[in-house]
Write a protein that holds these residues in place. Structure first.
Motif, mmCIF file in Angstrom:
data_model
loop_
_atom_site.group_PDB
_atom_site.id
_atom_site.type_symbol
_atom_site.label_atom_id
_atom_site.label_comp_id
_atom_site.label_asym_id
_atom_site.label_seq_id
_atom_site.Cartn_x
_atom_site.Cartn_y
_atom_site.Cartn_z
ATOM 1 N N LEU A 1 -6.492 2.116 -14.480
ATOM 2 C CA LEU A 1 -7.300 1.004 -13.975
ATOM 3 C C LEU A 1 -6.456 -0.253 -13.831
ATOM 4 N N ARG A 2 -5.510 -0.424 -14.752
ATOM 5 C CA ARG A 2 -4.602 -1.578 -14.627
ATOM 6 C C ARG A 2 -3.806 -1.494 -13.337
ATOM 7 N N LEU A 3 -3.325 -0.260 -13.068
ATOM 8 C CA LEU A 3 -2.549 -0.073 -11.843
ATOM 9 C C LEU A 3 -3.427 -0.370 -10.634
ATOM 10 N N ARG A 4 -4.664 0.039 -10.739
ATOM 11 C CA ARG A 4 -5.602 -0.205 -9.654
ATOM 12 C C ARG A 4 -5.819 -1.702 -9.470
ATOM 13 N N ASN A 5 -6.002 -2.418 -10.578
ATOM 14 C CA ASN A 5 -6.123 -3.877 -10.504
ATOM 15 C C ASN A 5 -4.929 -4.476 -9.771
ATOM 16 N N GLN A 6 -3.765 -4.005 -10.187
ATOM 17 C CA GLN A 6 -2.534 -4.530 -9.594
ATOM 18 C C GLN A 6 -2.514 -4.257 -8.083
ATOM 19 N N ALA A 7 -2.913 -3.044 -7.738
ATOM 20 C CA ALA A 7 -2.924 -2.663 -6.331
ATOM 21 C C ALA A 7 -3.928 -3.502 -5.557
ATOM 22 N N LEU A 8 -5.080 -3.719 -6.147
ATOM 23 C CA LEU A 8 -6.121 -4.492 -5.467
ATOM 24 C C LEU A 8 -5.648 -5.922 -5.221
ATOM 25 N N ILE A 9 -4.983 -6.476 -6.221
ATOM 26 C CA ILE A 9 -4.483 -7.839 -6.049
ATOM 27 C C ILE A 9 -3.437 -7.866 -4.936
ATOM 28 N N MET A 10 -2.604 -6.820 -4.900
ATOM 29 C CA MET A 10 -1.621 -6.768 -3.814
ATOM 30 C C MET A 10 -2.295 -6.574 -2.466
ATOM 31 N N GLY B 1 4.849 -0.335 13.741
ATOM 32 C CA GLY B 1 3.408 -0.519 13.779
ATOM 33 C C GLY B 1 3.090 -1.927 13.336
ATOM 34 N N SER B 2 1.838 -2.294 13.521
ATOM 35 C CA SER B 2 1.489 -3.694 13.310
ATOM 36 C C SER B 2 1.225 -4.034 11.858
ATOM 37 N N SER B 3 0.922 -3.031 11.047
ATOM 38 C CA SER B 3 0.449 -3.370 9.702
ATOM 39 C C SER B 3 1.513 -3.157 8.620
ATOM 40 N N VAL B 4 2.772 -3.184 9.029
ATOM 41 C CA VAL B 4 3.832 -2.934 8.053
ATOM 42 C C VAL B 4 4.030 -4.142 7.154
ATOM 43 N N LEU B 5 4.192 -3.881 5.867
ATOM 44 C CA LEU B 5 4.367 -4.959 4.886
ATOM 45 C C LEU B 5 5.627 -4.673 4.075
ATOM 46 N N PRO B 6 6.144 -5.676 3.408
ATOM 47 C CA PRO B 6 7.268 -5.419 2.513
ATOM 48 C C PRO B 6 6.906 -4.355 1.485
ATOM 49 N N GLY B 7 7.860 -3.510 1.199
ATOM 50 C CA GLY B 7 7.595 -2.421 0.253
ATOM 51 C C GLY B 7 7.169 -1.144 0.936
ATOM 52 N N ASP B 8 6.970 -1.210 2.269
ATOM 53 C CA ASP B 8 6.632 -0.003 3.010
ATOM 54 C C ASP B 8 7.910 0.763 3.359
ATOM 55 N N HIS C 1 3.916 6.736 -10.881
ATOM 56 C CA HIS C 1 3.492 5.717 -9.918
ATOM 57 C C HIS C 1 3.678 4.300 -10.446
ATOM 58 N N ALA C 2 3.907 4.178 -11.746
ATOM 59 C CA ALA C 2 4.185 2.855 -12.307
ATOM 60 C C ALA C 2 5.464 2.283 -11.700
ATOM 61 N N ASP C 3 6.317 3.178 -11.171
ATOM 62 C CA ASP C 3 7.551 2.700 -10.551
ATOM 63 C C ASP C 3 7.385 2.418 -9.068
ATOM 64 N N SER C 4 6.162 2.213 -8.638
ATOM 65 C CA SER C 4 5.957 1.882 -7.227
ATOM 66 C C SER C 4 6.530 0.513 -6.925
ATOM 67 N N TRP C 5 6.765 0.300 -5.638
ATOM 68 C CA TRP C 5 7.190 -1.034 -5.210
ATOM 69 C C TRP C 5 6.014 -1.991 -5.388
ATOM 70 N N THR C 6 6.224 -3.062 -6.097
ATOM 71 C CA THR C 6 5.191 -4.097 -6.205
ATOM 72 C C THR C 6 5.878 -5.442 -6.033
ATOM 73 N N THR C 7 5.065 -6.472 -5.910
ATOM 74 C CA THR C 7 5.666 -7.803 -5.766
ATOM 75 C C THR C 7 6.422 -8.185 -7.027
ATOM 76 N N ASP C 8 6.011 -7.613 -8.165
ATOM 77 C CA ASP C 8 6.743 -7.880 -9.402
ATOM 78 C C ASP C 8 8.004 -7.025 -9.519
ATOM 79 N N ASN C 9 7.989 -5.903 -8.823
ATOM 80 C CA ASN C 9 9.109 -4.972 -8.913
ATOM 81 C C ASN C 9 9.579 -4.621 -7.506
ATOM 82 N N PRO C 10 10.172 -5.597 -6.781
ATOM 83 C CA PRO C 10 10.501 -5.362 -5.369
ATOM 84 C C PRO C 10 11.794 -4.571 -5.214
ATOM 85 N N ASP C 11 11.794 -3.372 -5.730
ATOM 86 C CA ASP C 11 12.995 -2.540 -5.704
ATOM 87 C C ASP C 11 13.038 -1.771 -4.380
#
Lengths: 577, 1105
Positions: free
Chosen positions: B342-351, B906-913, B997-1007
């Motif tokens: 659920l935390r990961l989901r929160n994080q994803a939702l905020i992103m 495509g038009s909807s590409v974001l950083p981390g894609d 999945h905790a190692d996904s690209w996030t704004t906190d972890n822009p790897d």
């Protein structure tokens, strides 16, 4: 004893070598050879059985309750309720690669079967001459039906009338013209009519008759009068007249004709399509489905049945919502048109309407399976307004709920349990699907005759017969040809709705640009609490569900499926696709 | 007693030794009888037959003697004293002839002499069962349990030959000795090794084909229930892949040089996976043209021969093996718990742009505590449990010269990780009996019975695993009050399905009976005839019974548990089906094996016929009122009953021949082949001839090597070439098939009638695939086994592969065309075996074995569509099969600038894609940028290292197994909406993120090289296209098995009447040393949701009485 060993071994080895090769000539167990089929009278009949089955099949849009029927163009709205696709017909947003109802393959498979049948039957000496005529009649009828289907969906198609052998024949056929295809269809139905009997035994009910062939012939003439040449109206009228006052007069009659009690009229018209009344005097040709089986059957009885109607009753997928346009088409009881601008009618739109409206459509407040259908967008409970989780209402999250505010009643037998338990079971069984009935013959006659010679007495008589059975008053005398034309078109829409006729009517009359470019409307039945009196009243407001998009003449025909074009360079695509 | 009769008899029994005459003692009262009467007396009281020419001596001469326990020699000498005759004893025939030289009664033939001896191995232990033969005769015996023998030899200067499998044959001139002591040397380099080949055996040294063999004892340490899992990494050129760990369904896919082989057990095509490992004597893999030639149209893909054990002459032994193992899944996915998820989901939702977290800290705390309203279920922990497995085996083996037996009884029980209701049981009975009816006649009776029973609650382990991988941590399993919970993600209750409700039982019975009669033809030395009849029967019984099972949903608002039984109908139902398959095989052999000086000739001709078929029945009923799962207990309403059935037949026959010639075991030549016929094809397409030829040259026998490089024990060059086949296509494709179906419903009452229809266009040209196989190889042994090497390179050219028809037939033709034999394919590769045997001392030996196989195919003609053929990087022609095509990636987008500077995706590409490579450089990413991004799933390389170490009473066996050149696409199956598999990539597919999945690209972890792209709750399909981002190398190296055994001191164990006791510890699937796959995914698993491989720790005991 000791002497035996050598002898024994020699014996065993000799037996290995000396046996014949019978064990290599094993015969197949799970199929028979073509020779076996055509040298057996029973198997020959089975071959005919299969052709009926594969042609008049649950997956064929014209012979089942699904497909075209669900989509009914301006008569109905189907979204992804219960289905996982958005109706492609809504905006005709498809291409030759993903066009809906790709029957091209199936049709030509069946044509091959018929062609084999006709060729082999002509040589057969294991059946009697009368059987031979009968089977040939069946085959010509079926081939006519297939080419008529192809003609209506695709226009002119390759006409193949013999079983092809790729090692001997040229198998690349180009498209014949619509006229050629049409005359082939006419010849098939005519040939079938000449070979088939007028009546069949109860045990053979469902097989084509002379009436079925002539009826389809009339329908074909009418279709081509609209799409090819208006001269065929005369042939359509003449052929339909065989039923009205010709050779077949009295062979078919309107079901429940002469009834005057409005409730009985409504019941009769509803029953006409139900299982217990299968094969009634009005039916000219219907597709047979097995009764008494669990009802998945892709028919209205599950697919279109209301979702969650009441307590402890099976419910359907509720994916077919009749449109407001169709609802509004139903006349008032007195024969006048319904009018939203009439405040009285707008306040209580379901009062005093054509009995067929009540027989065909379920609306808010109807009883269904012992429960009241609540299709409103809100309700009040102890004075508190509730808008969430109405079982069937517009804002229900249930995917089985209606989007138009209506459910389909036509074809639905209330006794059928179509609940969750039966959803995943079985295949296409259930009530027969009527392909042609006498009421349509009357309307064909009226329409064709009106086009040929204007609204004469016989035209009035034919259309009024249909109206009288429905409890509607006769048409006013002295209508012009065009006024009569509009009346007939109205009558076809309300009488024959959900019987796979509407699309072809739209094409034939070339009115698609008009009727299929309008938004499709639904009803919002909404309870309003009077602030001063506390009284709760219901209001009805039309709302737009979706904009429909149609473009004639492109959309009058389907595109030839891309796979067929890819495999046959001689096939040309329909214009616009 | 005419001479003609003598001829026949002497032919039959010529070869017999003098045992009968030596052992037979007669007591006769011949007072007053004539010679004739005496002879009749002897014939009636014994098996002796007299053969003579009347007139050679006086038949009516009186004997007048009372014999007591007299030998036949004694009697004859007495009876004929004074006559000038000679007699000769051929086993039971006594030939009396006139003695021309006026000598007294003489026994003609050999001067017999008794010799005794003992045979031991190098360690001084006696060897029972050694064949001791007087060279140049058929006189021979076999050593007893103590290695001792006693033999009558014809002369003082006879030469004795001692031979025993696994030892070098030794010859010993007697030189007058009457007592000998022989030490046999281990045959380390396999000079004497005899290997099972098609329809016979061959001495390894004389073989010219590519054949790999492994002994049952070596396989046994791979502790598996399923034979197919035992050979991976042990034989070169074999690739195995155990795709599932499910009890009873864990057979490995086997490939011999990249194709699926034919497998035979004792020469018969029958069930082999389920054989008792303890019953297997050896497994031979036939790889090249010459080796597979006897199998004709079925041999092209390689042949595996499984040989079962037989009784050996000598002391009868009873052995027992018992073993218990603990199983636990090797790799299981590691899902996040409810709170982390659920935390990961929160994080994803905020992103995704949500202003606040959706799940508040309060709610997360509730989940952390866990309750019926806020469950935090560890599904993997609850359901993928460790389980037990055990085996028991009793075997009796041994026999005399006239009768030998191997009889064994095995039992296997495998637990299922889902729970105790699910289990797998198997019983094996093997009885291989051999009788020596006469000296020249052998009869064998083999019976093999296998019966197994698989009980489970899901019917399909894959569906069960899929469900398990879909269940979310925030769903309840069982409520605190014990009620099973309903889980909306799967639509029923996992607990309910496993513990009640449904039950699937599959019983299988395999019965095989074989009778073999072998007859040597005495009048032609080396000729024998053999006949074999085999009856193979298989029964399958499937039963699936389902009862309604209530599950519950907790309603927080009302604090009530609401009933659910949506997933089953309201009453029980049963469906049952059975299959009966019967096959008969008859074989007639003519075998010739002789040595003419330095010319060795072996010839074999076999006629084989195999025919049989199968029948299936299925029936079901629903709406049971009583819960008794038998068909007759169900609903009486016909509408609730169904039944169906089918059957099929097939036949094949062939004439097999093989002839080998060797000159002094130096130059070798072999031709082999088969005329084959199969009922599968049209009468004129039924027969074919599959010939092969091969040559061998034992360089090591040439003087220039023998004299100059004595360290080379054996060096042989081999070459073979030949044709074989693979049956393809449907049976009876040559006939126009009219099929019967349930057709139209006629009549007012709606009675369904049957219909017939043309099922397919006949293809009278259909036939088998043809494969021309070429193989070059050599065998090398040096320093008495310190180094051994076998190397083969090969090329298979396959034509007539079945393909969709070339003819473009319009849809309007109305019927699909049958496939044609038109494709071509090439396959090449090499096999390598390295071996070492070091005997450091009599107490300490080490054996190392390394095998390696590489295979690759090339599609030469596949009728590729121009769409891909015309673009070289898409082209499949000329490339191996099953390559994966997709996008190349270049990491993840760092920021918007990166996106702007990259090709348009495509038009909807974001950083981390995911960033795709624009292969064709047109500035946009579309299907034209696809390239080959991976190899097929079946590895091209498989290798294994086997260590066998013995120190005093301790032994250690170890197998390391590895594969190479295969790839896995993590989205496999996603086209079929296989949600669990898609979850490997997209964390919220089922709301079931993995730990990874905790190692996904996030704004906190822009790897930019994060293993998972931009975290989002929506399935950003642009990230999940088929690309190398989701390709993993599925190669692996794993320590497959380790076994440590200890043999107790026989001196001690004999006191409790046990000859030998060995205790062992066995570990299976011990350690994955390397895997290119995600760490929670077993590299051998077929898909994400297969039943995991099991890590098994077992302890066991072998006792020989």
């Amino acid at each position: 004893m000791k002497k035996i060993h050598l002898n024994l071994i020699v014996l065993i080895m000799l037996s290995c070598f000396s046996c014949n090769d019978d064990f290599l000539n094993v015969s197949p167990r799970d199929f028979i050879t073509d020779e076996a089929v055509w040298t057996s009278g029973t198997a020959t009949k089975m071959f005919i059985n299969d052709i009926y089955n594969s042609t008049f099949h649950v997956n064929a849009p014209l012979y089942s309750f699904t497909a075209v029927n669900n989509q009914q163009f301006d008569n109905m709205f189907t979204d992804d309720a219960g289905w996982n696709f958005k109706d492609p017909w809504t905006t005709f947003n498809f291409t030759a690669s993903n066009a809906p109802f790709n029957r091209w393959n199936d049709c030509y498979k069946n044509i091959r079967k018929v062609n084999i049948g006709i060729e082999k039957l002509s040589e057969s000496d294991v059946i009697t001459a009368s059987e031979k005529d009968r089977y040939l009649g069946d085959l010509h009828f079926v081939r006519g039906m297939i080419y008529f289907e192809l003609l209506r969906f695709y226009g002119g198609v390759p006409l193949i009338n013999k079983p092809l052998d790729r090692f001997e024949d040229d198998i690349l056929y180009s498209r014949n013209t619509a006229e050629e295809t049409f005359s082939f269809v006419i010849n098939e139905f005519q040939a079938a009519a000449d070979l088939l009997p007028v009546n069949v035994d109860d045990s053979e009910y469902g097989r084509a008759t002379r009436g079925a062939a002539l009826g389809m012939l009339a329908e074909a003439y009418l279709h081509c009068a609209g799409t090819i040449d208006s001269k065929y109206y005369a042939d359509a009228a003449a052929t339909a007249n065989i039923f009205v006052s010709g050779e077949l007069q009295g062979r078919y009659r309107l079901f429940g004709e002469g009834e005057t009690d409005p409730m009985k009229i409504r019941e009769n018209y509803h029953n006409l399509f139900l299982e217990p009344y299968e094969g009634n005097e009005e039916v000219i040709f219907d597709v047979q489905y097995e009764n008494n089986k669990l009802r998945w059957h892709k028919g209205y009885q599950t697919v279109a049945a209301p979702g969650v109607p009441g307590v402890n009753q099976g419910y359907g997928w509720g994916n077919s919502g009749p449109s407001q346009g169709l609802v509004d088409e139903y006349e008032m009881k007195d024969g006048s048109a319904f009018d939203w601008n009439n405040p009285e009618q707008a306040a209580d739109p379901y009062a005093n309407r054509d009995e067929r409206f009540y027989a065909n459509i379920l609306y808010h407040g109807n009883m269904w399976k012992g429960a009241v259908l609540s299709l409103s967008s809100n309700r009040f409970d102890n004075g508190v307004e509730i808008t969430n989780n109405l079982p069937n209402g517009l804002h229900s999250t249930k995917k089985e709920s209606t989007k138009t505010g209506y459910y389909l009643k036509k074809h639905q037998w209330e006794d059928v349990i179509c609940g969750w338990e039966n959803r995943g079971q079985g295949i296409g069984d259930g009530g027969n699907v009527i392909v042609l009935r006498y009421a349509e013959i009357l309307l064909i006659y009226a329409e064709a005759k009106n086009e040929v010679s204007g609204p004469d007495v016989s035209v009035y008589e034919a259309i009024n017969k249909v109206r009288r059975r429905a409890g509607q008053p006769d048409l006013a005398a002295g209508l012009s040809q065009d006024e009569m034309r509009q009346k007939i078109r109205h009558e076809r829409r309300v009488e024959l709705c959900f019987e796979n006729k509407r699309f072809f009517d739209i094409v034939r009359w070339d009115i698609g640009d008009d009727v299929l470019n309008q938004p499709l409307m639904g009803i919002d039945a909404h309870y309003v609490k009077d602030a001063s009196t506390g009284e709760i009243n219901i209001t009805y407001t039309q709302w737009k569900i979706v904009d429909k998009v149609f473009s004639a003449p492109k959309n009058n025909l389907l595109p030839i499926p891309q796979n067929a074009i890819d495999q046959n360079p001689k096939l040309n695509q329909n214009p616009g696709w | 007693m005419k001479l003609t009769f003598f001829l026949i008899c002497s032919i039959s029994f010529y070869a017999s030794g003098s045992i009968y005459s030596q052992n037979t003692k007669l007591t006769l009262d011949s007072r007053g009888t004539t010679v004739l009467e005496l002879m009749e007396q002897i014939e009636s009281k014994s098996h002796f037959l007299f053969l003579y020419h009347p007139g050679d001596f006086d038949l009516n001469k009186k004997v007048n003697k009372n014999f007591k326990n007299a030998s036949i020699d004694k009697i004859l000498e007495t009876a004929f004293s004074g006559e000038q005759i000679s007699y000769e004893i051929f086993d039971r025939q006594i030939l009396i002839t006139k003695n021309e030289e006026n000598k007294p009664v003489t026994k003609v033939g050999i001067q017999e002499k008794k010799v005794t001896g003992i045979v031991t191995d190098e360690d001084g232990l006696p060897i029972p069962g050694v064949n001791v033969v007087v060279k140049g005769t058929t006189i021979g015996v076999i050593t007893d349990g103590d290695g001792k023998f006693e033999l009558t030899v014809p002369s003082d200067d006879a030469i004795l030959a001692f031979s025993f499998i696994g030892f070098v044959t030794q010859e010993l001139p007697l030189n007058g000795k009457s007592s000998v002591s022989v030490i046999l040397r281990d045959d380390i380099i396999g000079l004497e090794e005899v290997v099972a080949v098609g329809y016979g055996v061959q001495k390894r040294i004389n073989m010219t084909g590519s054949v790999a063999a492994v002994k049952g004892d070596e396989l046994k340490t791979v502790n598996v229930a399923n034979v197919s899992n035992s050979i991976g990494g042990q034989v070169s050129g074999i690739i195995t892949r155990q795709t599932s760990g499910e009890p009873g369904n864990d057979a490995a896919e086997i490939y011999v040089r990249g194709t699926k082989p034919l497998v035979l057990v004792d020469g018969i095509q029958r069930e082999w996976n389920k054989l008792n490992m303890q019953d297997i004597e050896s497994i031979t893999v036939l790889k090249d043209a010459t080796a597979v030639a006897p199998y004709g149209l079925k041999g092209a893909n390689g042949v595996i021969l499984v040989t079962t054990k037989r009784g050996e002459t000598g002391k009868v032994t009873l052995s027992y093996n018992g073993e218990y193992g603990w199983q636990k899944p090797t790799n299981t996915p590691e899902f996040m718990n409810a709170v982390d998820g659920l935390r990961l989901r929160n994080q994803a939702l905020i992103m995704d742009g949500m202003p606040d977290a959706v799940f508040s800290d309060d709610i997360l705390r509730e989940y952390e505590i866990g309750s019926d309203a806020y469950p935090n279920t560890d599904w993997i922990g609850n359901y993928l449990k460790s389980s037990g497995t055990y085996k028991q085996n009793v075997a009796v083996s041994g026999g005399s010269e006239t009768a030998r037996a191997f009889v064994s009884l095995g039992y296997l029980n495998q637990g299922n990780m889902f729970g105790t209701k699910d289990k797998y049981n198997r019983y094996n009975i093997t009885s291989n009996l051999d009788f020596k009816v006469t000296n020249t006649t052998d009869v064998s009776v083999d019976i093999n019975l296998i019966t197994d029973k698989d009980e489970n609650s899901y019917g399909s382990a894959e569906v069960q695993m899929l469900d398990l991988y879909r269940l979310r941590a925030i769903e309840p399993d069982v409520y605190s009050n014990g009620l099973p919970a309903f889980q909306s993600s799967i639509g029923w209750s996992m607990y309910g399905k496993i513990h009640g409700g449904k039950k699937f039982t599959t019983k299988k019975d395999y019965q095989n009976v074989g009778l073999t009669l072998n007859q040597e033809i005495p009048f032609i030395k080396g000729l024998s005839l053999k006949a074999n009849v085999n009856y193979d029967k298989f029964f399958l019984d499937n039963k699936s019974w389902s009862e309604p099972f209530l599950s519950y949903s907790y309603n927080q608002a009302t604090d009530e548990y609401e009933e659910h039984n949506a997933w089953l109908s309201s009453k029980p139902s049963l469906s049952q089906n059975s299959t009966i398959r019967t096959f008969y095989t008859t074989q007639g052999f003519v075998n010739y094996d002789n040595q003419f000086g330095k010319h060795g000739i072996q010839a074999l001709a076999v006629y084989e016929r195999r025919w049989g078929g199968q029948r299936n029945y299925a029936a079901s009923r629903t709406q049971y009122d009583v819960c008794i799962p038998e068909l007759n207990m169900g609903s009486a309403d016909k509408a609730n009953q169904e039944n169906s059935g089918s059957s099929s037949e097939t036949g094949q026959d062939g004439i097999i021949f093989r002839a080998t010639y060797n000159y002094n075991e130096k130059y070798l030549l072999e031709v082999a082949g088969r005329f084959d016929r199969s009922s599968k094809y049209a009468p004129d397409k039924r027969s074919a001839f599959f010939p092969s030829a091969s040559i061998g040259w034992r360089l090591s026998e040439e003087g220039f090597i023998k004299n100059n490089i004595p360290s080379i024990n054996n060096l042989k060059l081999r070459a073979s070439h030949g044709k074989s086949g693979t049956p393809v296509g449907e049976e009876f494709a040559y006939l126009s098939k009219y099929l019967v179906n349930n057709a139209y419903v006629w009549g007012v009452d709606g009675i369904p009638e049957q219909g017939v229809y043309e099922g397919s266009e006949p293809n009278t040209n259909l036939t088998w695939e043809t494969v021309w196989k070429t193989n070059l190889g050599f065998d090398l042994t040096m320093w008495d086994g310190l180094f051994g090497m076998t190397f083969d390179v090969y090329r298979d050219y396959r034509s007539d592969k079945i393909l969709a028809p070339n003819a473009v037939v319009p849809v309007e033709y109305g019927i699909g065309l049958s496939d044609e034999n038109a494709g071509k394919e090439e396959r090449y590769g090499f096999d390598l075996t390295l071996s070492n045997y070091t005997k450091i001392s009599s107490d300490f030996s080490v054996q190392n074995n390394f095998v390696f196989g590489f295979t690759r195919n090339k599609q030469l003609e596949i009728r590729e569509a121009p769409g891909t053929y015309n673009i070289p990087r898409f082209r499949e022609t000329g490339n191996p099969t099953n390559q994966i095509r997709g996008y190349k990636t270049a990491g993840l987008f760092v920021d918007q600038e990166d996106i702007d500077n990259w090709a348009y995706q495509g038009s909807s590409v974001l950083p981390g894609d995911v960033k795709y490579v624009d292969i064709n450089g047109d500035g946009k990413i579309n299907s034209e940028d696809e390239v080959v991004i991976g190899r097929g799933r079946i590895p091209e390389i498989m290798y294994g290292y086997n260590l066998n170490l013995r120190y005093k009473r301790l032994d250690v066996n170890m197998l390391v197994q590895g594969t190479g050149n295969s790839d896995f696409y993590m989205g496999w199956g996603s086209q079929n909406a296989n949600q669990a598999e898609r979850g490997v990539r997209f964390p919220f597919e089922n709301d079931k993120p993995l730990e990874a999945h905790a190692d996904s690209w996030t704004t906190d972890n822009p790897d930019p090289n994060a293993p998972y792209p931009r975290l989002s709750t929506s399935n950003r399909t642009q990230n999940y296209l088929r690309s190398d981002y989701w390709i993993r190398n599925s190669s692996y190296v794993r320590l497959k098995t380790v076994e440590i055994g200890y043999n107790f001191n026989p001196v001690l164990t004999r006191k409790i009447y046990m000859q030998n006791v060995r205790a062992y510890l066995n570990l299976y699937n011990v350690w994955t040393i390397y895997s290119g796959m995600p760490k929670d995914f077993d590299p051998e698993n077929k898909t994400y949701n297969t039943y995991p491989q099991q890590f098994i720790t077992s302890v066991g005991l072998n006792i020989t009485f």
